[in-house]
Design an enzyme around this catalytic site. Sequence first.
Site, short mmCIF file in Angstrom:
data_model
loop_
_atom_site.label_atom_id
_atom_site.label_comp_id
_atom_site.label_asym_id
_atom_site.label_seq_id
_atom_site.Cartn_x
_atom_site.Cartn_y
_atom_site.Cartn_z
N THR A 1 0.81 -1.22 0.00
CA THR A 1 0.00 0.00 0.00
C THR A 1 0.85 1.28 0.00
OG1 THR A 1 -0.15 -0.33 2.37
CG2 THR A 1 -2.05 -0.96 1.08
N ASP A 2 0.15 2.42 -0.20
CA ASP A 2 0.84 3.71 -0.24
C ASP A 2 0.79 4.41 1.10
OD1 ASP A 2 0.96 3.42 -3.11
OD2 ASP A 2 -1.14 3.98 -3.11
N SER B 1 1.15 8.69 4.94
CA SER B 1 0.54 8.62 3.62
C SER B 1 1.63 8.97 2.63
CB SER B 1 -0.62 9.61 3.54
OG SER B 1 -0.98 9.76 2.20
N ARG B 2 2.03 8.00 1.81
CA ARG B 2 3.19 8.25 0.95
C ARG B 2 2.86 9.16 -0.21
NH1 ARG B 2 3.97 2.54 1.97
NH2 ARG B 2 5.03 2.55 3.96
N VAL B 3 1.57 9.42 -0.45
CA VAL B 3 1.22 10.35 -1.53
C VAL B 3 1.41 11.77 -1.02
CG1 VAL B 3 -0.70 11.19 -2.87
CG2 VAL B 3 -0.24 8.76 -2.74
#
Length: 480
Positions: A321-322, A347-349
């Site tokens: 997941t991101d 949250s990598r976004v």
Amino acid sequence: MNNYGIINKIYDGIVEVNGLKLAKYGEMILFSYNIKGIVFSLNKNNVNIVLLDEYIKLAQGDKCYCTNKIFEISINFNLIGRILNAKGEFIDLKKNIFIKEKYSVEKIAPGVMDRESVNEPLLTGIKAIDSMIPIGKGQRELIIGDRQTGKTTIAIDTIINQKNKNVICIYVCIGQKISSLINVIEKLKKNNCLKYTIIIAATAADSAAEQYIAPYTACTIGEYFRDKGLDSLIIYDDLTKHAWAYRQISLLLKRSPGREAYPGDVFYLHSRLLERSSKVNNIFIKKKFKYETGSLTAFPIIETLEGDVTSFIPTNVISITDGQIFLDNNLFNSNIRPAINVGLSVSRVGGAAQYKIVKKLSGDIRIMLAQYRELEAFSKFSSDLDIETKNQLNNGEKITLLMKQKPNNVYSVIELITILLIIKNIFFKKIKSSYIEYFEKIIINYMRKINLENFLNINDNNLEFKINELINFFIYGSII
Ligand code: ATP
Ligand code: MG
């Protein structure tokens, strides 16, 4: 004719078939009484098929046939507001409708060239998430935590927050108790969310094969809307039970067990599912205008044991997941709910999917909270602290209190900005922590009462000034 076979053995939802020389892996096989199954292993002398329907009527010696198709479900817009089983059949008491369009449940995920970067926010309505762990449309954000720590509540609140936002939501129940599913349906009904939600149910009472197929069915439905240029959101509740169902099938098929008795391909089980959530570009969805994109956002849920994120399935899904929202049992028990552990959540976004003003205002808060937690542990050992440390502790405590939130009480982005501006206000340092929740409540209630949302615009350059005016009015008008 090589496309039919004879049943040799039936056991625990699995049939061993002789013949079927043309069968392919994953193909749907048709038995008498319209019973369907999926090819799971192609052996030298026979084929193993996992059955999706009640198989009591099948007997040794019965014939079955290849269909040359992957398992398919019927989809169109009429599914919205309905409850389906894992095979895509209606199980609510409403009218059954015939749908012609069919889509297979297994598909290859869109490639790099078909994708658009994740840059639009998907607001959950939860203050702590929207400010510190922003989620974008097309992202895959894991919700992870022990049992009864509020995982489902976060997912349901996110669905509630999509009201009037043109996002089609899909809730997939995998291996949950029927009572938990009924609870979720009741909550969605009470909050008027069913008109844009589809529920897919494969409860603990359903077969392992149905629990296995349910998330793929849901994903295909989500993709249908994504490929029409719409936004969709899927909640997989939960993938731990999905892995259990797959482990059960694999063990029955006598595949060799690996770590924690899962089969070797359990990573692929979830990676091929989650890879399908994406934001696709206008070329992919064959739309003329550049801004027309479709998205499928996924919230997989994973249950941990004693907060252990290093066991097999949690580490797998964390790496796919991101980002993850980590729910902490200790926080939950000390009444800090939602029990989000900000230090372990990410949250990598990131900021690309956040409104500029929210990004600007929430920048320091994460750091302040992290410092607070560090100091808090440290302060337990010494009683006389200097003033600066005391202030930091005090502010951290107040921010933690402001981030608390009840279920079914979602915050709009304007309300979130108000909370962030309260934290930035000079008065915040002076106000007593016992008073902060009350202060927040009166200001938010007032905003809701006069429908302030309708008068303010997120793109307004003066938004910050206007909300600050309101906060100051409350500080000097009602407190002093
Ligand atoms: P399970 O492991 O059984 O699936 P879960 O992690 O999904 O549980 P929930 O069912 O969402 O947890 O919540 C567990 C309980 O905690 C519920 O009774 C719910 O009302 C309560 N709860 C969850 N979030 C909050 C919150 N923010 N404030 C107060 N109570 C909450
Ligand atoms: Mg739950």
